[in-house]
Design a protein around this motif. Structure first.
Motif, mmCIF file in Angstrom:
data_model
loop_
_atom_site.group_PDB
_atom_site.id
_atom_site.type_symbol
_atom_site.label_atom_id
_atom_site.label_comp_id
_atom_site.label_asym_id
_atom_site.label_seq_id
_atom_site.Cartn_x
_atom_site.Cartn_y
_atom_site.Cartn_z
ATOM 1 N N HIS A 1 0.864 -1.178 0.000
ATOM 2 C CA HIS A 1 0.000 0.000 0.000
ATOM 3 C C HIS A 1 0.898 1.223 0.000
ATOM 4 C CE1 HIS A 1 -3.523 2.421 0.514
ATOM 5 N NE2 HIS A 1 -2.984 3.001 1.570
ATOM 6 N N ARG A 2 0.710 2.018 -1.016
ATOM 7 C CA ARG A 2 1.555 3.189 -1.242
ATOM 8 C C ARG A 2 3.010 2.748 -1.312
ATOM 9 N NH1 ARG A 2 -1.708 7.824 -1.048
ATOM 10 N NH2 ARG A 2 -3.644 7.435 0.060
ATOM 11 N N GLU A 3 3.862 3.276 -0.446
ATOM 12 C CA GLU A 3 5.283 2.959 -0.572
ATOM 13 C C GLU A 3 5.762 1.851 0.365
ATOM 14 O OE1 GLU A 3 4.876 6.613 2.089
ATOM 15 O OE2 GLU A 3 4.147 6.089 0.126
ATOM 16 N N TYR A 4 4.861 1.107 0.979
ATOM 17 C CA TYR A 4 5.270 0.098 1.953
ATOM 18 C C TYR A 4 4.679 -1.283 1.669
ATOM 19 C CZ TYR A 4 6.690 4.186 4.582
ATOM 20 O OH TYR A 4 7.273 5.362 4.963
ATOM 21 N N TRP A 5 5.480 -2.300 1.970
ATOM 22 C CA TRP A 5 5.030 -3.683 1.996
ATOM 23 C C TRP A 5 4.567 -3.996 3.406
ATOM 24 C CZ3 TRP A 5 4.861 -7.691 -1.517
ATOM 25 C CH2 TRP A 5 5.414 -7.425 -2.771
ATOM 26 N N TYR A 6 3.537 -4.839 3.532
ATOM 27 C CA TYR A 6 3.007 -5.248 4.838
ATOM 28 C C TYR A 6 2.778 -6.745 4.874
ATOM 29 C CZ TYR A 6 1.765 -0.327 5.546
ATOM 30 O OH TYR A 6 1.797 1.038 5.678
ATOM 31 N N LEU A 7 3.023 -7.345 6.044
ATOM 32 C CA LEU A 7 2.548 -8.682 6.355
ATOM 33 C C LEU A 7 1.245 -8.489 7.117
ATOM 34 C CD1 LEU A 7 2.578 -11.748 6.952
ATOM 35 C CD2 LEU A 7 4.013 -11.214 8.945
ATOM 36 N N VAL A 8 0.177 -9.121 6.652
ATOM 37 C CA VAL A 8 -1.101 -9.088 7.351
ATOM 38 C C VAL A 8 -1.252 -10.438 8.032
ATOM 39 C CG1 VAL A 8 -3.603 -8.840 7.120
ATOM 40 C CG2 VAL A 8 -2.067 -7.529 5.616
ATOM 41 N N GLY A 9 -1.482 -10.416 9.347
ATOM 42 C CA GLY A 9 -1.604 -11.675 10.060
ATOM 43 C C GLY A 9 -2.265 -11.498 11.409
ATOM 44 N N MET A 10 -2.625 -12.621 11.998
ATOM 45 C CA MET A 10 -3.227 -12.632 13.324
ATOM 46 C C MET A 10 -2.094 -12.643 14.348
ATOM 47 S SD MET A 10 -5.934 -12.541 15.154
ATOM 48 C CE MET A 10 -7.266 -12.925 14.036
ATOM 49 N N CYS A 11 -1.943 -11.539 15.060
ATOM 50 C CA CYS A 11 -0.893 -11.410 16.069
ATOM 51 C C CYS A 11 -1.355 -12.136 17.325
ATOM 52 C CB CYS A 11 -0.632 -9.937 16.360
ATOM 53 S SG CYS A 11 0.566 -9.669 17.687
ATOM 54 N N ARG A 12 -0.629 -13.137 17.722
ATOM 55 C CA ARG A 12 -1.002 -13.908 18.904
ATOM 56 C C ARG A 12 -0.792 -13.105 20.187
ATOM 57 N NH1 ARG A 12 0.140 -20.302 17.886
ATOM 58 N NH2 ARG A 12 -1.227 -20.447 16.066
ATOM 59 N N MET A 13 0.146 -12.159 20.176
ATOM 60 C CA MET A 13 0.375 -11.322 21.352
ATOM 61 C C MET A 13 -0.814 -10.395 21.591
ATOM 62 S SD MET A 13 3.620 -8.846 22.171
ATOM 63 C CE MET A 13 3.112 -7.270 21.505
ATOM 64 N N ARG A 14 -1.358 -9.822 20.534
ATOM 65 C CA ARG A 14 -2.476 -8.878 20.644
ATOM 66 C C ARG A 14 -3.838 -9.563 20.503
ATOM 67 N NH1 ARG A 14 0.209 -5.234 23.081
ATOM 68 N NH2 ARG A 14 1.613 -3.975 21.836
ATOM 69 N N GLY A 15 -3.844 -10.776 19.967
ATOM 70 C CA GLY A 15 -5.103 -11.482 19.756
ATOM 71 C C GLY A 15 -5.986 -10.813 18.719
#
Length: 156
Positions: free
Chosen positions: A105-119
């Motif tokens: 998105h725009r100028e950045y790559w992202y990993l989208v995932g379910m963070c187990r620390m934040r739930g």
């Protein structure tokens, strides 16, 4: 000519990640051209598309590409990935993540995932991921379409 549905955002994300470490050879250029064509079939904000396509056409730096390969392998293998992540404030945390997909998105790559620390589902910017560690822990299934932007905004 047979009409087919445009690619979904999840399919585009998978293709983009797959070509992220192709470098700048002829195959990479052809793949990026195909991705540009896929984006043209979607009804998206022109400024966002232009910036996102610019990000896709630039090969990743070697350290980020190495982490991207580890992330891609975790997604393909459906395994939890351990991230050493530095947030915008500079705090570093270690998080186990059920990887869902990657996106640009725009100028950045992202990993989208379910963070187990934040739930909760989170998007992790690649340039803030300090290190990645593969695990042998099975990831819980999550549908990428539920977590990606631009869903439902298809060309008529």
């Amino acid at each position: 000519m047979k009409l087919t549905a445009p690619l979904t955002a999840a399919e585009i994300a998978a293709l983009a990640l797959s070509m992220a470490h192709l470098g700048s050879g002829p195959q990479a250029n052809a793949a990026r051209s195909g991705l540009r064509h896929a984006f043209e079939q979607m009804e998206l904000d022109d400024d966002v598309v232009a910036t996102t396509l610019a990000t896709l056409t630039e090969p990743m730096s070697a350290p980020i590409a190495d982490r991207a390969r580890t992330i891609a392998n975790a997604i393909t293998s459906n395994l939890v990935i351990r991230l050493h992540y530095q947030d915008v404030s500079g705090r570093v945390t270690v998080r186990d993540v059920d990887p869902v997909t990657c996106m640009v998105h725009r100028e950045y790559w992202y990993l989208v995932g379910m963070c187990r620390m934040r739930g909760a589902i989170r998007a992790f910017r690649f340039d803030r991921i300090i290190a990645t560690e593969p695990t042998f822990v099975p990831a819980r299934p999550h549908r990428a379409e539920a977590f990606l932007p631009f869903q439902g905004k298809r060309a008529a």
